[in-house]
Write a protein that holds these residues in place. Structure first.
Motif, PDB file in Angstrom:
ATOM      1  N   LEU A 164       0.833  -1.206   0.000  1.00  0.00           N
ATOM      2  CA  LEU A 164       0.000   0.000   0.000  1.00  0.00           C
ATOM      3  C   LEU A 164       0.864   1.251   0.000  1.00  0.00           C
ATOM      4  O   LEU A 164       0.599   2.210  -0.744  1.00  0.00           O
ATOM      5  CB  LEU A 164      -0.919  -0.015   1.222  1.00  0.00           C
ATOM      6  CG  LEU A 164      -1.749   1.241   1.476  1.00  0.00           C
ATOM      7  CD1 LEU A 164      -2.736   1.492   0.336  1.00  0.00           C
ATOM      8  CD2 LEU A 164      -2.484   1.140   2.815  1.00  0.00           C
ATOM      9  N   PHE A 165       1.913   1.261   0.813  1.00  0.00           N
ATOM     10  CA  PHE A 165       2.790   2.432   0.884  1.00  0.00           C
ATOM     11  C   PHE A 165       3.451   2.696  -0.472  1.00  0.00           C
ATOM     12  O   PHE A 165       3.560   3.853  -0.911  1.00  0.00           O
ATOM     13  CB  PHE A 165       3.866   2.234   1.952  1.00  0.00           C
ATOM     14  CG  PHE A 165       3.369   2.124   3.371  1.00  0.00           C
ATOM     15  CD1 PHE A 165       2.028   2.279   3.694  1.00  0.00           C
ATOM     16  CD2 PHE A 165       4.261   1.832   4.394  1.00  0.00           C
ATOM     17  CE1 PHE A 165       1.581   2.164   5.004  1.00  0.00           C
ATOM     18  CE2 PHE A 165       3.828   1.720   5.701  1.00  0.00           C
ATOM     19  CZ  PHE A 165       2.486   1.884   6.017  1.00  0.00           C
ATOM     20  N   VAL A 220       0.787   4.286  -2.858  1.00  0.00           N
ATOM     21  CA  VAL A 220       0.465   5.699  -2.679  1.00  0.00           C
ATOM     22  C   VAL A 220       1.658   6.584  -3.067  1.00  0.00           C
ATOM     23  O   VAL A 220       1.478   7.681  -3.604  1.00  0.00           O
ATOM     24  CB  VAL A 220      -0.012   6.008  -1.244  1.00  0.00           C
ATOM     25  CG1 VAL A 220      -1.339   5.333  -0.957  1.00  0.00           C
ATOM     26  CG2 VAL A 220       1.022   5.641  -0.202  1.00  0.00           C
ATOM     27  N   GLY A 231      -5.086   4.847   2.177  1.00  0.00           N
ATOM     28  CA  GLY A 231      -4.348   5.530   1.129  1.00  0.00           C
ATOM     29  C   GLY A 231      -5.187   6.582   0.429  1.00  0.00           C
ATOM     30  O   GLY A 231      -4.707   7.670   0.091  1.00  0.00           O
ATOM     31  N   LEU A 235       2.340   5.712   6.592  1.00  0.00           N
ATOM     32  CA  LEU A 235       1.784   5.929   5.257  1.00  0.00           C
ATOM     33  C   LEU A 235       2.024   7.359   4.807  1.00  0.00           C
ATOM     34  O   LEU A 235       2.445   7.604   3.659  1.00  0.00           O
ATOM     35  CB  LEU A 235       0.294   5.596   5.282  1.00  0.00           C
ATOM     36  CG  LEU A 235      -0.527   5.895   4.024  1.00  0.00           C
ATOM     37  CD1 LEU A 235      -0.017   5.100   2.838  1.00  0.00           C
ATOM     38  CD2 LEU A 235      -2.002   5.591   4.272  1.00  0.00           C
TER      39      LEU A 235
END
Length: 234
Positions: free
Chosen positions: A43-44, A47, A78, A171
């Motif tokens: 996910l990081f 984004v 995100g 994040l």
């Protein structure tokens, strides 16, 4: 034109073994469970890729995250952070990717939109930053309604984030590292205050490398040095 994974590019495979070896080593940190779970690191990376407008990379990383167990609720974090940090266009691009990656997502009923009480934004800024940064001082002075808007979006990104406070801060750091932003210092402090170790912070920052290169680490890594070597004090 479909973008290929970097490791499949013939010219690099033939002429740049050191480069590919280094990239593979970075990816081994990002792609496996470590200080931060691999599904969240996917996910990081996604984004951070949106921040740099690399939509193909973002799609691949979200798809990889789904195979690792990333949930729609986690991925929504995100979307929330991109809306605040990078605006409507970036958020819409990410929303399209999530619509493709997750089938039949059942969103909850729309929630009532909150409002900010008088003085609430100023109190929040002071509590989080210690002192109100000059840009926010001027926003409070010149456009109090916009200051309330910023406060509400900050609440969404940090206090009401579907991830834990620690992972929400990480994040944010991945996006800021991808943009080589001086705001990263604020969220290094925020991540530490939320309980993140420096190893967790390091892995989050490294998630910006696929989209933004080693410069993403260089923009933030020095902040993790001991204070006597110029790092941010704990």
């Amino acid at each position: 034109m479909t973008k290929r994974p970097l490791m499949d590019i013939a010219l690099l495979k033939g002429h740049a073994p050191y480069t590919l070896a280094g990239f593979a080593a970075f990816r081994s940190v990002i792609d496996t469970d470590g200080a931060v779970p691999a599904r969240l690191k996917a996910l990081f990376v996604a984004v951070a890729a949106i921040d740099r407008r690399h939509l193909g990379l973002a799609r691949r990383e979200i798809a990889r995250g789904v195979t690792l167990g990333l949930t729609p609720l986690e991925a929504t974090a995100g979307l929330i952070v991109l809306t605040s940090l990078r605006g409507e266009a970036a958020a819409m691009d990410f929303a399209d990717i999530l619509d493709t990656a997750f089938e039949d997502v059942q969103a909850p009923a729309p929630a009532e939109l909150p409002t900010a009480a008088a003085g609430e934004a100023e109190a929040n800024f002071t509590a989080y930053f210690g002192t109100i940064p000059p840009p926010l001082q001027q926003l409070l002075r010149l456009s109090p309604k916009a200051a309330d808007a910023y406060y509400l979006m900050r609440r969404g990104s940090i206090d009401a984030n579907p991830l834990s406070p620690k992972h929400g801060e990480l994040l944010l750091l991945a996006i800021l590292a991808a943009g080589y932003s001086p705001m990263a210092a604020t969220h290094v402090r925020g991540a530490r205050n939320a309980g993140a170790s420096d190893e967790e912070i390091a892995e989050a920052v490294l998630c910006a490398v696929p989209a933004a290169g080693v410069a993403a680490w260089m923009a933030v890594g020095g902040m993790l040095a001991p204070p006597e070597e110029g790092g941010i004090p704990r």
